[in-house]
Structures are given as C-alpha cells and as structure tokens.
Write an enzyme that holds these catalytic residues in place. Structure first.
Site, PDB file in Angstrom:
ATOM      1  N   CYS A 279      62.495   9.499  62.298  1.00  0.00           N
ATOM      2  CA  CYS A 279      63.307  10.458  61.550  1.00  0.00           C
ATOM      3  C   CYS A 279      62.680  11.846  61.503  1.00  0.00           C
ATOM      4  O   CYS A 279      63.380  12.834  61.279  1.00  0.00           O
ATOM      5  CB  CYS A 279      63.532   9.934  60.125  1.00  0.00           C
ATOM      6  SG  CYS A 279      64.480   8.401  60.047  1.00  0.00           S
ATOM      7  N   ALA A 280      61.365  11.939  61.681  1.00  0.00           N
ATOM      8  CA  ALA A 280      60.693  13.242  61.643  1.00  0.00           C
ATOM      9  C   ALA A 280      60.962  14.066  62.891  1.00  0.00           C
ATOM     10  O   ALA A 280      60.667  15.262  62.929  1.00  0.00           O
ATOM     11  CB  ALA A 280      59.186  13.056  61.463  1.00  0.00           C
TER      12      ALA A 280
END
Length: 354
Positions: free
Chosen positions: A138-139
């Site tokens: 997700c980063a």
C-alpha cells in the site's frame, strides 16, 4: 517545481456490499470460533461497497496461482490503457511527452513489467524509462509519487507517468482462516489509478519535499507468505496502532520544511482502515474532516492498496481543489512498516502567489 496533476481512477464493474460480505462470512465460516469477532471487525471498517474484477462466484473459487496470475495480466492489459490515457489528457500531455513510467502493484506479477507492454501498445517513446515497484504494498502509491518527484528534481523538464494497478480480490485464499485474513476479505478492493507528475506546468500539488520512514523491527507485521497457491496476506493485530510512531515522522518531515503537520490546508492519506485515520487525526491533532477524501475512498471502494492516495487526491480535485499555494501533506503506509511522505503546495496556473 514538479506538479502532481489530476489522477484518473477506475474501479471494476462487479460490486460487493458490506451486507453481502458479512453474509458470505457467516455462511462459509459458520463454525469458526472467532466469527463474531471477525464480523465485528469487518463492520467497523466502514467499507460499504467494493469493486472486484470478477463476479463474486468466480472470486471465491481458487483455480491456482498460475490461472490467477493470467487473470491479473489479462485484466491489467484490458483496463489500464484507458486510465492512462485519461491521466495524460488531464495533464495535457501525449505519450511522447513522458520520460518515465512508474508502475506499482502488489497483487500480480509480470516480467517484463506491464511498463514494457504499455510502451509498445500505447506508442510511448522507446527511450521511456521503466520503474516497476512490486514489493511496497500500500505504500507504493506514495513511493511512486516520491520517486517521480526525485526524477523531476534531477531532470527538471521531465514528465513522469504513475500507474497503480491493484486486483486485491485475486489474492483471496479460501484456506486462510485467521481473524486477520477474514478481516482482509472484507476490507480490500480492486482499483486502477494513474497520474502524471509534470516537471514544468500543470495544475495540482507542486511537490516540495519528500521522505520515508520505517518503524524498526516491524517487517513481519504486514507481509506475504508466498506459497504454491499464491500470495497469502498476513496482517498483525498491532498494525492499527502504527500511527502513534508514524505521526512524529510526519511532524519531523514537515518541521524540516518549516511547516507544522498539524496545521496544513489539505491531507491526502492512505486509508488502510478507519483506525488509521482516527489515530492520525488524534496524534497529529487534525480535525477528522481533513481526512474526508481518504475516508470516502475507504467507504466506497475499500482499501485499494497503492491506488488509495491517488483516488483520495482525485476526490480533492473533484471538490474543486485547494486555493492557490495552499499547503498539504500526502502519505502512504505499507509493509515495513513503511511511510512514504510528501509535502507540497497547490498550484493553479495563472494565479498570483497568495
């Protein structure tokens, strides 16, 4: 200054509601000793609808990792080009104006990357650089923005295309029965987003500073266990509490820029879950309303992984954007535990500096 322009976002046509998710959990895991806890956690996500690339009946089947990855490749090639074209149109650029393509995804694998296929199929120049990012989860949306910013700092006339393609539903594992897995089954959705970072010109966030921070000794809190059946998502119960150590990292980055992270004009934050937003509001001492774009993405689409930050930014654009020179923070969180953070000012071409 490099400017992050209006993103283009697309979600698949198949929809599953919160009520349908809960009913599936009840019917498929009726004897699970922690089913009441899992149902409560899913309800507390606030995710009302999610979009998936296959009908739910197909999603719940597991034809094997090989077939799943073929679906990933087919769906990516079918859906990404239109999203890319809209992002280019929003930035008022052609494929031949792009110097780099950064492609982020953690839900399927291709080699060569989809970047090579895009260059060939959409007539990008053969000299276009390729930067695929596959292991930041997700980063990666925040990381893509930061690497685009870095490239434009090195080459001020360059333009960078960012593409995030996440089909989280293709990672569903019917044999994973831990509470974290059951929660994930009700949290993640599918989505594609693209945006251009222009080295010169454009309307959007004029990027000024970026940074990364990794919480020590947390690399096993969010991870894949890669098996013959594919990617098995592992989520530690301590993950929702990570904003307490990450909020100071955001404050420090802003402080080095002469800003106060608690007193900015807009916030574009990865919506991993409602507690992430609630805790960040608490520890940064920011009004919860400031995270309305991220919360709307979570409610309507679920956690669409690396595409969240671009969708949240798209919602800010849809609201009319921010005033010229308004200060903002963008942050993505993911495995590591890693934060990718950006600071910038809203830029409206032709307006005088406020």
């Amino acid at each position: 200054m490099a400017t992050l322009c209006r993103p283009s976002v697309s979600v698949p046509e198949h929809v599953i509601t919160m009520e349908e998710t809960l009913e599936l959990a009840r019917s498929r895991h009726a004897d699970h000793p922690q089913l009441p806890l899992a149902l409560r956690l899913i309800e507390n996500t606030g995710v009302r609808t999610r979009h998936i690339v296959q009908p739910i009946e197909e999603t719940l089947r597991h034809p094997g990792f090989e077939d799943r990855n073929k679906i990933y490749e087919y769906e990516a090639k079918a859906r990404v080009p239109a999203v890319v074209q809209r992002a280019l149109d929003e930035a008022e650029l052609l494929t031949t104006d792009i110097d780099v393509i950064i492609y982020v995804s953690c839900t399927g694998f291709m080699m060569p990357s989809l970047t090579a296929w895009l260059i060939n199929s959409m007539d990008f120049d053969s000299t276009t650089r390729q930067i695929p990012i596959a292991q930041l989860g997700c980063a990666a949306g925040g990381a893509a923005i930061n690497r685009a910013h870095d490239f434009c700092c090195a080459y001020p006339d360059a333009n960078v295309l960012i593409v995030a393609c996440e089909f989280c539903s293709l990672c569903y594992q019917p044999t994973d029965l831990g509470v974290g897995s059951l929660l994930s089954n009700g949290l993640f959705g599918d989505g594609i987003a693209a945006a251009v970072v222009r080295g010169r010109g454009g309307e959007g966030i004029e990027l000024e500073r970026n940074g990364s921070y990794l919480i020590p000794k947390t690399e096993e809190w969010i991870m894949y266990d890669v098996r013959a059946t594919g990617f098995h998502f592992l989520l530690d119960k301590r993950v929702p509490g990570t904003m307490e150590p990450l909020a100071p990292a955001l404050q420090e980055l802003a402080g080095r820029h002469g800003w106060d992270a608690s007193d900015l004009d807009f916030y574009i934050i990865h919506a991993g879950g409602p507690r992430i937003l609630d805790d960040l509001s608490k520890f940064l001492q920011v009004d919860p309303h400031a995270f309305r774009f991220s919360r709307a993405t979570l409610t309507e689409y679920g956690n669409i992984a690396s595409a969240v930050v671009l969708d949240a930014l798209r919602r800010l654009f849809d609201e009319g954007g921010a005033r010229h020179r308004a200060r903002g923070l963008l942050a993505g969180f993911g495995p590591g535990i890693t934060a990718e953070m950006s600071l910038g000012r809203w830029h409206r071409p032709g307006e005088e500096t406020a």
